[in-house]
Structure formats: structure tokens, C-alpha cells
Write a protein that holds these residues in place. Sequence first.
Motif, PDB file in Angstrom:
ATOM      1  N   ASP A 170       0.844  -1.436  -0.239  1.00 54.85           N
ATOM      2  CA  ASP A 170       0.179  -0.097   0.117  1.00 54.85           C
ATOM      3  C   ASP A 170       0.751   1.472  -0.412  1.00 54.85           C
ATOM      4  O   ASP A 170       0.051   2.485  -0.269  1.00 54.85           O
ATOM      5  CB  ASP A 170      -0.703   0.264   1.276  1.00 54.85           C
ATOM      6  N   GLN A 171       2.012   1.452   0.250  1.00 55.24           N
ATOM      7  CA  GLN A 171       2.966   1.883   0.288  1.00 55.24           C
ATOM      8  C   GLN A 171       4.180   1.981   0.104  1.00 55.24           C
ATOM      9  O   GLN A 171       4.812   1.025   0.520  1.00 55.24           O
ATOM     10  CB  GLN A 171       3.519   2.692   1.680  1.00 55.24           C
ATOM     11  N   LYS A 172       4.905   2.637  -0.943  1.00 58.74           N
ATOM     12  CA  LYS A 172       6.739   2.055  -1.251  1.00 58.74           C
ATOM     13  C   LYS A 172       7.421   3.202  -1.041  1.00 58.74           C
ATOM     14  O   LYS A 172       6.716   4.685  -1.418  1.00 58.74           O
ATOM     15  CB  LYS A 172       6.817   2.052  -2.604  1.00 58.74           C
ATOM     16  N   TYR A 173       8.765   3.117  -0.952  1.00 56.79           N
ATOM     17  CA  TYR A 173       9.390   4.723  -1.071  1.00 56.79           C
ATOM     18  C   TYR A 173      10.720   4.766  -1.195  1.00 56.79           C
ATOM     19  O   TYR A 173      11.013   3.335  -1.672  1.00 56.79           O
ATOM     20  CB  TYR A 173      10.627   3.960   1.025  1.00 56.79           C
ATOM     21  N   ILE A 174      11.402   5.586  -1.813  1.00 56.31           N
ATOM     22  CA  ILE A 174      12.924   6.391  -2.074  1.00 56.31           C
ATOM     23  C   ILE A 174      13.379   6.087  -1.450  1.00 56.31           C
ATOM     24  O   ILE A 174      13.059   7.976  -1.110  1.00 56.31           O
ATOM     25  CB  ILE A 174      12.461   6.731  -3.738  1.00 56.31           C
ATOM     26  N   VAL A 175      14.335   6.207  -0.922  1.00 55.61           N
ATOM     27  CA  VAL A 175      14.810   6.318   0.178  1.00 55.61           C
ATOM     28  C   VAL A 175      16.690   6.367  -0.870  1.00 55.61           C
ATOM     29  O   VAL A 175      17.563   5.895  -1.390  1.00 55.61           O
ATOM     30  CB  VAL A 175      15.746   5.771   1.143  1.00 55.61           C
ATOM     31  N   CYS A 176      17.042   8.159  -0.365  1.00 51.39           N
ATOM     32  CA  CYS A 176      18.448   7.867  -1.046  1.00 51.39           C
ATOM     33  C   CYS A 176      19.178   8.122   0.293  1.00 51.39           C
ATOM     34  O   CYS A 176      19.333   9.160   1.075  1.00 51.39           O
ATOM     35  CB  CYS A 176      18.318   9.997  -1.589  1.00 51.39           C
ATOM     36  N   ASN A 177      20.169   7.649  -0.078  1.00 57.17           N
ATOM     37  CA  ASN A 177      21.974   7.457   1.020  1.00 57.17           C
ATOM     38  C   ASN A 177      22.452   8.571   0.648  1.00 57.17           C
ATOM     39  O   ASN A 177      23.685   8.377  -0.113  1.00 57.17           O
ATOM     40  CB  ASN A 177      22.547   5.962   1.006  1.00 57.17           C
ATOM     41  N   ALA A 178      22.667  10.006   1.550  1.00 56.64           N
ATOM     42  CA  ALA A 178      23.274  11.102   1.609  1.00 56.64           C
ATOM     43  C   ALA A 178      23.882  10.915   2.560  1.00 56.64           C
ATOM     44  O   ALA A 178      24.770  12.261   2.883  1.00 56.64           O
ATOM     45  CB  ALA A 178      22.682  12.266   1.095  1.00 56.64           C
ATOM     46  N   ASP A 179      24.735   9.954   3.518  1.00 53.71           N
ATOM     47  CA  ASP A 179      25.526  10.376   4.978  1.00 53.71           C
ATOM     48  C   ASP A 179      27.449   9.766   4.089  1.00 53.71           C
ATOM     49  O   ASP A 179      27.353   8.645   4.424  1.00 53.71           O
ATOM     50  CB  ASP A 179      24.635   8.932   5.574  1.00 53.71           C
ATOM     51  N   GLY A 268      25.344   5.225   7.257  1.00 51.83           N
ATOM     52  CA  GLY A 268      26.007   4.801   5.694  1.00 51.83           C
ATOM     53  C   GLY A 268      25.222   3.123   5.582  1.00 51.83           C
ATOM     54  O   GLY A 268      25.249   3.271   3.965  1.00 51.83           O
ATOM     55  N   GLU A 269      25.365   2.640   6.243  1.00 57.70           N
ATOM     56  CA  GLU A 269      25.242   1.394   5.787  1.00 57.70           C
ATOM     57  C   GLU A 269      22.983   0.875   5.209  1.00 57.70           C
ATOM     58  O   GLU A 269      22.563   1.316   6.684  1.00 57.70           O
ATOM     59  CB  GLU A 269      25.140  -0.067   6.530  1.00 57.70           C
ATOM     60  N   GLU A 270      22.628   0.562   4.587  1.00 56.96           N
ATOM     61  CA  GLU A 270      21.493   1.358   4.652  1.00 56.96           C
ATOM     62  C   GLU A 270      20.226   0.250   5.060  1.00 56.96           C
ATOM     63  O   GLU A 270      19.022   1.190   5.222  1.00 56.96           O
ATOM     64  CB  GLU A 270      20.787   0.143   2.578  1.00 56.96           C
ATOM     65  N   THR A 271      20.537  -0.395   5.788  1.00 57.78           N
ATOM     66  CA  THR A 271      19.644  -0.803   7.520  1.00 57.78           C
ATOM     67  C   THR A 271      19.271  -0.297   8.059  1.00 57.78           C
ATOM     68  O   THR A 271      18.424  -0.038   8.710  1.00 57.78           O
ATOM     69  CB  THR A 271      19.723  -2.380   7.093  1.00 57.78           C
ATOM     70  N   ALA A 272      20.711  -0.055   8.585  1.00 61.42           N
ATOM     71  CA  ALA A 272      20.954   1.161  10.016  1.00 61.42           C
ATOM     72  C   ALA A 272      20.757   2.565   9.590  1.00 61.42           C
ATOM     73  O   ALA A 272      19.457   2.822  10.732  1.00 61.42           O
ATOM     74  CB  ALA A 272      22.536   1.624  10.157  1.00 61.42           C
ATOM     75  N   LEU A 273      20.622   2.563   8.550  1.00 62.21           N
ATOM     76  CA  LEU A 273      20.197   4.314   7.704  1.00 62.21           C
ATOM     77  C   LEU A 273      18.514   3.775   7.945  1.00 62.21           C
ATOM     78  O   LEU A 273      18.117   5.221   8.942  1.00 62.21           O
ATOM     79  CB  LEU A 273      20.613   4.492   6.088  1.00 62.21           C
TER      80      LEU A 273
END
Length: 494
Positions: A170-179, A268-273
Motif C-alpha cells: 500500500d506504500q513504497k518509498y525511495i530513500v536516498c543515502n546522502a550520509d 551509511g549502511e542501508e539497513t542502519a539508515l
Amino acid sequence: MTAKIFVPRDAAALAVGADDVAAALARATPAGGRQIEIVRTGSRGMLWLEPLVEVEIDGVRHGFALVEPDDAAGLMRSDVHDHPKAIGPVEKIDYFARQTRLTFARCGIIDPLSLDAYRATGGYKGIERALSLAPSAVVDEVTASGLRGRGGAGFPTGIKWKTVLATSADQKYIVCNADEGDSGTFADRMLMEGDPFTLIEGMTIAGLAVGATKGLVYVRSEYPHAIATLKSATAIARRAGLLGTNVADSGCVFDLEVRTGAGSYVCGEETALLESLEGKRGVVRAKPPLPAHHGLFNRPTVVNNVLTLAAVPFIMSEGAKAYADYGMGRSRGTMPIQLAGNVKHGGLFETAFGITLGELVDVIGGGTASGRPVRAVQVGGPLGAYFPRSHFDTPFDYEAFAARKGLIGHGGIVVFDDTVNMAKQARFAFEFCAIESCGKCTPCRIGSTRGVETIDKIVAGQRIDANLALVTDLCETMTLGSLCALADWCPTRS
């Protein structure tokens, strides 16, 4: 007649007085009654020349290096070509002329917060084309381009997008890692400060492609100028109808939010972010499940870094083949490489994959700033390996670096001359890992601390052979038993 003078507002230029130079230029009196327009831009990336001021003469932008406020009056003269700090047409400088700028095509050229300037230089053509295609066709185009993640192991972007597209939710996201936290890296910051609409456009295309309606940019707290510029650009895009409930009059929904991190390297690791974005402590998650299936708030999520998403507008506007024609092997397109450390010409150099490490350091970078021989370079930030001169024939290519137990990572190159103490660098690798570890897995939390202690014993001459064997055991344990790349790659750099 109005003359244009371009002064960078990039943080690197500000650090050496660009704001003071701009203020002095605004106070100066132009020769011959000319009108002066001062345009604040991003940086061209030739950081050893900053503040690099450009004066447009007959449609050509001429550069003036290391400008100080006292130079302002001289830049207003009609015979400005004779100024002692003149370096000629900027785009003919060898460092710049050798580049292939696709992602950074506008950086240092336009006002980063002028939507009109962005559009006049090809901006938002990518979205126009994306809206004319089915979402799956957009994903196919990105896949065909060969674009891979520009922040870690180089995972194919199209595969990640295809997975999220195929996952119902029902919901999707785009996450930009700028860390951006790797030593010697600054490309994300440069782009967010110098051409933020490229990132916004890339994230919007990603949202349209996979069915995501919400995007979040996770920026490190140490980048206040980037955060402010990105927030301003997001507001401008929203007012122009390019974000929100009716993107470009298409009926599609996509909006962006900028979030500030708290300074943790492991985020900066995607799951920790993702954990941090959810308001939790930034701790690495075990995989599976993958973020593409269960990411932010347990919803399908595309996590890409700034350089990956910023490459998408060119791919969509010019076509996958135009991008894939650059590069070598499975490394397609261009890479914005950052030269730092003890190097004569530090800065950003965007070029196609395939250039050798030696050419980057010796020719592009000009060797060491100290003038001494290069002993080693570290590529890929704190997670990267140290490459000696004997490895300078390595082409800048994901597989070529992996074959020598290295990684390209975010494209940062830190140069060291022959005075570097490699034992101290090895100790620093373990110490960095110990300080930045999230603490979740034992091999990383304990192994890194024991590594520091053992290196100290070796340097002190205590049971050298036995302690070297212990370091080897620690490295194997950390590589095989850790959840994320922080401890996994620590042995390579130590």
C-alpha cells in the motif's frame, strides 16, 4: 551591457573566503559603466584553485584562481585578461577538459536554485520521457544502461528497482543515502550544493518507476549547506508542480522530505539508515529480508545513494545506450572520482570507468602535494584497501578492484607519500571500526578493539610472530562473521 561574474557557493569555496570575494565584487565599481551580475554557482571541482571566480567574456567563461577580496577591483577592468590570477578559459584547463561530465554536467555552471537555468540546460527532460513510458519500461531503461550502485559494492540499480516494482504494497518509498562519511569523499555534498534538482529529478523518476509516492533524503548533519540548499530546491520544485500530488500535470504522486542524520558512520549502511529514519538507534539489520521487500516501516523501499540517483536523469533523457557506451566490462557509464589527501590537484574528476589508478594519481592528480614519492593510496574510504604503486595499473572498474581485494566504493582516493607510517594506518583501521561499530555483532564490536590492542603490541615489539598470527585470526573472524561491510572490510585496510 551586463557582464556576468560567477562565484562558487560550494562549502569548499566558502571555507577559503568565497563569500567575502562575492561581497567585494558587489561593492566594486565596474569599468566603462558596465552592469555586473554576480551568479553564485556550485564548484567546478578544481578545489586547489578555489575560490575560482569566472568572468564571462564574449560568451566564454575565463577563470581567475585563488581570488581574494582585494582582487575584486581588478576583475572589473576591461583588460581583465591581463589580471595576474587569470588562468584562461575554464573549460580548456587540462584537468577539466579531460573529463566526461554526465552527472556533474551543470555543477559549477548554473545557479543551483534556479529552476529556469536547470531546465535551460536539459533538466526535467528525463521526467518528460519517463512519464511517456510504462513504469516497467523505465526500469528496463535503467537496467539496460548498466547503472550500478555508486556507494558500495556496485549492485545493479535496475535489479533493485525491478524487485520493488514487482512487490505489492500500500506504500513504497525511495530513500536516498546522502550520509557521505568515507574519508576523501565529497561528491554527494558537491552535487547537493551545486545541482540539487538533478537529485530531485532522479528520485522522482525512481518513484514513478516503482510506484513509490514518498521519498526521503538522509543527509549527514555535517553538511549544513547541502541540507539548506536541498530543502530550498525541494520547496521550489514543489511550488512548480514538480513534486506533490500532481507531478508535472501527470496525475502521479511523489513528494520529498529531507532528513538530517546524527553523525553515525554505520548509518551509511542501508539497513542502519532505515532504522535511524524510523527514529530508532542506527543498528544494522540482518538480511533477509531485503529492504526491497521490507524496508522503511516494513514497506518495499529503494535505497540508492546520491550519485546513483543523480545519474538517472541523463539515462532517461539521452537513452540507456548513450550512458552504457561509456565504461568497460560490467562497469558502465561514468564515475565522479574524488582525489584527496597528499595530492597536488585535489578535487572531483568525472570520467568513464577504465582509467587506471596510476593515471588518476600521477597525471590527473599531479602526484603528491609534498613532492615526495607516492607510497600508497586508499580507494573506497575507510572500508577500502591500500594500493601500493605496484597496483597502479589497476583500471577503475568494480571487478578489477575486487580481483585485488579492493573496492571502488564511493570513488574516493586518498594519497599518501613515502613518509606515511603504515602501522599507524593499520591501527587506525581497527580503531575506526571500534569507534563506529553499532555494537550489534560480536566479531565487529570485540574484534576491532582486540585489533587495536594487538597492533600496539606488535609496534612495541612484543611476541611479534604470535601477535601477527592473532591479527590474521581476528581479520578472518571479522570478515566471515560480521553483519555488514564495516568489519567485513576492516581486515583489508589493516
